[in-house]
Enzyme design. Structure first.
Site, mmCIF file in Angstrom:
data_model
loop_
_atom_site.group_PDB
_atom_site.id
_atom_site.type_symbol
_atom_site.label_atom_id
_atom_site.label_comp_id
_atom_site.label_asym_id
_atom_site.label_seq_id
_atom_site.Cartn_x
_atom_site.Cartn_y
_atom_site.Cartn_z
ATOM 1 N N MET A 168 0.837 -1.201 0.000
ATOM 2 C CA MET A 168 0.000 0.000 0.000
ATOM 3 C C MET A 168 0.874 1.254 0.000
ATOM 4 O O MET A 168 0.566 2.245 -0.660
ATOM 5 C CB MET A 168 -0.933 0.014 1.206
ATOM 6 C CG MET A 168 -1.760 -1.249 1.406
ATOM 7 S SD MET A 168 -2.784 -1.718 -0.004
ATOM 8 C CE MET A 168 -1.861 -3.116 -0.664
ATOM 9 N N ASP A 169 1.970 1.214 0.768
ATOM 10 C CA ASP A 169 2.917 2.326 0.757
ATOM 11 C C ASP A 169 3.512 2.513 -0.635
ATOM 12 O O ASP A 169 3.668 3.649 -1.122
ATOM 13 C CB ASP A 169 4.051 2.063 1.754
ATOM 14 C CG ASP A 169 3.686 2.444 3.177
ATOM 15 O OD1 ASP A 169 2.518 2.791 3.422
ATOM 16 O OD2 ASP A 169 4.568 2.399 4.048
ATOM 17 N N ILE A 170 3.863 1.417 -1.274
ATOM 18 C CA ILE A 170 4.499 1.497 -2.591
ATOM 19 C C ILE A 170 3.512 2.028 -3.632
ATOM 20 O O ILE A 170 3.863 2.873 -4.477
ATOM 21 C CB ILE A 170 5.052 0.117 -2.988
ATOM 22 C CG1 ILE A 170 6.213 -0.258 -2.049
ATOM 23 C CG2 ILE A 170 5.522 0.100 -4.437
ATOM 24 C CD1 ILE A 170 6.647 -1.697 -2.131
ATOM 25 N N ALA A 173 3.154 5.707 -3.060
ATOM 26 C CA ALA A 173 4.338 6.425 -3.566
ATOM 27 C C ALA A 173 4.234 6.645 -5.070
ATOM 28 O O ALA A 173 4.538 7.733 -5.575
ATOM 29 C CB ALA A 173 5.604 5.645 -3.222
#
Length: 375
Positions: A168-170, A173
């Site tokens: 989810m972070d990736i 980003a």
């Protein structure tokens, strides 16, 4: 010439999503200054250490995942004098990357409105967990659960399973990179900066892709299927060869299925009305997989893969991480610097005529004062 030469990026973000965007700009030539919280001794990932890492290191493996090519500055933004130091930098900056909970940037006086009054050309990229109107902090594992990814991941008879990376972070980003690049293009045309907002939850939901439309368009509620694909058979299916090694098939059309059957010596299977088309193979998923498991179990993996690749049948070995980095393509993504362990690039595309830059390793928190005497 580096794409973003002479650009200054201020990173007011921590963990993975925001810092990944910072390293992206560093790899393309920008000067990226990571502003870390002096009250907490910097980015929290400096304390996220494996049991095999030294307790004394302040650049553990997790921190190194997204902080190559930067310099760092420790500031306590609650201190008026140190806040002024940030404002001095903001006057020169092109981009700010922030990851504050809604309301926190305003309390610290480093929100878009405050910094825009100093620098109208500033592009301000802000990551939140759930958007500007929801004060909850965003954590990847929680968003994996809330966005449906965890529910869909795992075996049909097993529990929901978290992804092995902070996906989810990736995804967030990548969304922020795209938004910031669009805002920079807009600035070239208007001379004005822009606020770019992205939330972990919306970035995750937008990535549900065909699983979302299976529900929205076809009215079918997606369920856990292991590595199977709801719309294609065999696609993502894992098979074990005679040697005990595993491979994956990704058969996208009926011609590929026919070629697969030919390689396996099962031409009659390709002509069977139950397996001839993808629609029928989806309906008879268990039968197809059962027959393929028997056929592939008689094959040596490397020999079979070579035959499949020769016939342009999509297939690949199930690799361990050491296997991954033995590949030439993976080696090309490594960052090297004398005296530092290898890092991993955020930029996986190539621009014609542009050489990949050599980056400095992730900055040590213990050396921050020496590195920034000039500030």
């Amino acid at each position: 010439m580096p794409v973003f030469k002479d650009m200054l990026v201020l990173e007011l973000a921590s963990v993975l999503a925001g810092p990944s965007v910072g390293q992206f700009f560093a790899e393309l030539g920008a000067r990226v200054l990571k502003v870390e919280n002096a009250a907490t001794r910097g980015d929290v990932t400096r304390s996220w250490k494996l049991s095999t890492e030294s307790a004394d290191t302040d650049t553990p493996a997790y921190f190194c995942a997204a902080n190559w090519g930067k310099t760092s500055l420790a500031l306590n933004l609650a201190d008026p004098q140190q806040l002024q130091q940030l404002y001095t930098l903001a006057k020169q900056a092109d981009v700010v990357i922030a990851s504050y909970k809604p309301g926190d940037a305003e309390k610290l006086k480093v929100d878009y409105a405050s910094l825009r009054s100093i620098n109208p050309r500033l592009v301000y990229g802000h990551i939140t967990g759930y958007g500007p109107d929801d004060a909850r902090a965003g954590y990847d594992a929680v968003v994996q659960a809330e966005s449906g990814f965890m529910y869909l991941n795992g075996e049909p008879d097993g529990p929901p399973v978290k992804m092995p990376v902070a996906l989810m972070d990736i995804l967030t980003a990548h969304q922020l990179k795209e938004g910031v690049l669009v805002a920079l293009l807009q600035r070239e045309r208007t001379g004005q900066g822009q606020l770019v907002q992205v939330s972990l939850l919306q970035a995750a939901v937008s990535a549900l892709a065909n699983q979302a439309t299976n529900y929205l368009v076809a009215g079918q509620e997606p369920q856990r299927m292991g590595s199977e694909h709801p719309n294609i058979v065999p696609y993502g299916s894992v098979y074990t060869c005679k040697c005990g090694k595993q491979l994956v098939l990704a058969i996208g059309d009926d011609r590929q299925f026919r070629r697969l059957c030919a390689v396996l010596g099962a031409e009659r299977m390709a002509d069977d009305p139950k397996y001839k088309t993808n629609y029928e193979r989806v309906r008879h998923r268990q039968e197809v997989n059962g027959k393929l498991r028997q056929l592939i179990a008689q094959q040596e993996r490397e020999s079979l893969l070579q035959q499949l690749h020769t016939r342009h049948v999509p297939a690949g070995a199930v690799h361990t991480i050491p296997d991954v980095f033995a590949q030439v393509q993976a080696q090309q993504l490594l960052l090297h610097h004398a005296g530092a362990r290898p890092g991993l690039r955020q930029v996986a595309f190539r621009l014609q005529g542009q050489e990949a830059l050599q980056l400095s390793p992730p900055p040590s928190y213990n050396n921050l004062e020496e590195e920034h005497k000039e500030l």
